[in-house]
Scaffold this motif. Sequence first.
Motif, mmCIF file in Angstrom:
data_model
loop_
_atom_site.group_PDB
_atom_site.id
_atom_site.type_symbol
_atom_site.label_atom_id
_atom_site.label_comp_id
_atom_site.label_asym_id
_atom_site.label_seq_id
_atom_site.Cartn_x
_atom_site.Cartn_y
_atom_site.Cartn_z
ATOM 1 N N GLY A 33 0.813 -1.254 0.137
ATOM 2 C CA GLY A 33 0.019 0.088 -0.053
ATOM 3 C C GLY A 33 1.017 1.367 -0.076
ATOM 4 N N VAL A 34 2.030 1.351 0.800
ATOM 5 C CA VAL A 34 2.816 2.467 1.013
ATOM 6 C C VAL A 34 3.822 2.577 -0.393
ATOM 7 C CG1 VAL A 34 4.640 3.677 2.422
ATOM 8 C CG2 VAL A 34 2.851 2.657 3.529
ATOM 9 N N ALA A 35 4.441 1.482 -0.547
ATOM 10 C CA ALA A 35 5.396 1.550 -1.577
ATOM 11 C C ALA A 35 4.892 1.578 -3.009
ATOM 12 C CB ALA A 35 6.252 0.384 -1.521
ATOM 13 N N GLY A 36 3.690 0.980 -2.977
ATOM 14 C CA GLY A 36 2.937 0.873 -4.488
ATOM 15 C C GLY A 36 2.347 2.322 -4.673
ATOM 16 N N SER A 37 1.838 3.011 -3.798
ATOM 17 C CA SER A 37 1.279 4.298 -4.076
ATOM 18 C C SER A 37 2.206 5.436 -4.314
ATOM 19 C CB SER A 37 0.197 4.584 -2.762
ATOM 20 O OG SER A 37 -0.622 3.696 -2.487
ATOM 21 N N TYR A 38 3.353 4.939 -3.572
ATOM 22 C CA TYR A 38 4.327 6.055 -3.741
ATOM 23 C C TYR A 38 5.032 6.014 -4.876
ATOM 24 C CZ TYR A 38 8.662 9.043 -2.712
ATOM 25 O OH TYR A 38 9.726 9.897 -2.623
ATOM 26 N N ALA A 39 5.332 4.642 -5.496
ATOM 27 C CA ALA A 39 5.876 4.500 -6.688
ATOM 28 C C ALA A 39 4.862 4.880 -8.028
ATOM 29 C CB ALA A 39 6.324 2.780 -7.088
ATOM 30 N N LEU A 40 3.633 4.748 -7.748
ATOM 31 C CA LEU A 40 2.635 5.364 -8.596
ATOM 32 C C LEU A 40 2.698 6.755 -8.586
ATOM 33 C CD1 LEU A 40 0.301 4.739 -10.534
ATOM 34 C CD2 LEU A 40 -1.379 4.658 -8.623
ATOM 35 N N TYR A 41 2.846 7.460 -7.454
ATOM 36 C CA TYR A 41 2.786 8.875 -7.524
ATOM 37 C C TYR A 41 4.002 9.386 -8.274
ATOM 38 C CZ TYR A 41 4.173 13.466 -5.406
ATOM 39 O OH TYR A 41 4.370 14.758 -5.309
ATOM 40 N N LEU A 42 5.116 8.749 -8.039
ATOM 41 C CA LEU A 42 6.551 8.855 -8.680
ATOM 42 C C LEU A 42 6.309 8.970 -10.498
ATOM 43 C CD1 LEU A 42 9.254 7.647 -6.399
ATOM 44 C CD2 LEU A 42 8.444 10.120 -6.553
ATOM 45 N N GLY A 43 5.537 8.099 -10.552
ATOM 46 C CA GLY A 43 5.421 7.572 -11.933
ATOM 47 C C GLY A 43 4.957 8.644 -12.511
ATOM 48 N N LEU A 44 3.593 9.298 -11.876
ATOM 49 C CA LEU A 44 2.775 10.208 -12.226
ATOM 50 C C LEU A 44 3.296 11.673 -12.459
ATOM 51 C CD1 LEU A 44 -0.638 9.354 -10.640
ATOM 52 C CD2 LEU A 44 0.079 9.002 -13.092
ATOM 53 N N GLU A 45 4.423 11.672 -11.534
ATOM 54 C CA GLU A 45 5.006 12.946 -11.521
ATOM 55 C C GLU A 45 6.427 13.073 -12.801
ATOM 56 O OE1 GLU A 45 5.571 15.683 -10.128
ATOM 57 O OE2 GLU A 45 4.995 15.756 -7.846
ATOM 58 N N LYS A 46 6.676 11.843 -13.011
ATOM 59 C CA LYS A 46 7.712 11.623 -14.205
ATOM 60 C C LYS A 46 7.126 12.124 -15.524
ATOM 61 C CE LYS A 46 11.589 9.016 -15.745
ATOM 62 N NZ LYS A 46 12.160 7.543 -15.514
ATOM 63 N N ILE A 47 5.773 11.642 -15.548
ATOM 64 C CA ILE A 47 5.094 11.952 -16.937
ATOM 65 C C ILE A 47 4.175 13.547 -16.661
ATOM 66 C CG2 ILE A 47 5.097 9.598 -17.618
ATOM 67 C CD1 ILE A 47 2.126 9.553 -16.771
ATOM 68 N N ARG A 48 4.510 14.019 -15.686
ATOM 69 C CA ARG A 48 4.102 15.368 -15.565
ATOM 70 C C ARG A 48 2.546 15.493 -15.464
ATOM 71 N NH1 ARG A 48 8.376 19.031 -18.865
ATOM 72 N NH2 ARG A 48 10.263 18.183 -17.953
#
Length: 335
Positions: free
Chosen positions: A312-327
């Motif tokens: 829940g924590v790592a997956g959500s954070y990774a998803l957030y970073l992915g969305l940040e990367k594609i702006r």
Amino acid sequence: MTSTHAGRDISVDIIRGIAIILVVLGHANRGQMETMAIAPASLQFLDFVVYAVHMPVFFFVSGYFTFVSLSKRKESIFLRSRISNIVWPYCLWSVIYCFVGHVMSSLTQVHHMVAWRQILLIGWQPISVLWFLYALFFMQIGAVLLWRRPVAILALSLVVDLAVAFVPSGMLPSIVVDIIVQAPFFYIGLLLAERGLPALPTVRQAGLWGTGILAVYGGLAYAMFEAHVGRPVQFVMLPVAFLGLLGLAFLSRAILRMHSLSFIASGLARLGQASLAIYLLHILVLALVPRMLHQMHVNTAAPALICGTLVGVAGSYALYLGLEKIRIARFFALR
């Protein structure tokens, strides 16, 4: 790592990081309990002790920085900012939860399906974890009206909280009760900021203080749990919850100061800075956990809780970073 960075108190990010982990743990635990005919007392107590403190941390910090914002700009400007910071995310994620829930139902078991018609009711019935944004909005409206009189608004929130304790269960909408019982944490944060005090106290041997206070918190929470007081956040639980909040505050200071824990401090701070994104995303990620546990043949509570919290924590954070990367994180109101 220093206690501040460009004017930012990193220990506040750390306590938010701890709190968001507790949020995910709490929801993973409730997911486990929903699969059982009768949840064991250990899981019920875990639910009680976690829920008594994790959201109070967020409301307390929000109250503190609401005062900071109001002291720097006009009330009208602050109110307009609530549209983009609270109203927009609230409406957007109401639709997202409904849509994604229906999609995920074809992949795994979804415990709380959101019917499309519930979108029409979000003006008074928040969907899922969005109750936090809903409650925060009304607390900030109260702050705009009385932010120069924090003692008065805190006293009012305590009186109303006490009054609600005598109202029969079910007589008030759940969101109204949620706002009332969480409001004192928000307004104590507002009061501390008005008095010019730091958001988190600074003391020597913060680690020792934090450990001791959290031990007392756990003991008192257990006593309240055994006394069957009901809701983990209510007037009678205020001293216990504030004790837990104080213990986490000292612990956050201690983690920041210990060079041997710099990696942990840095990780918790990053989670704290992304706490809103994790809060909004973890419900979607946790929906996949039951299917994962089934594939791994994990049927016992402890491994399931650990796995659920980590995913829940790592997956959500990774998803957030992915969305940040594609702006596109900003479009989804994740920061």
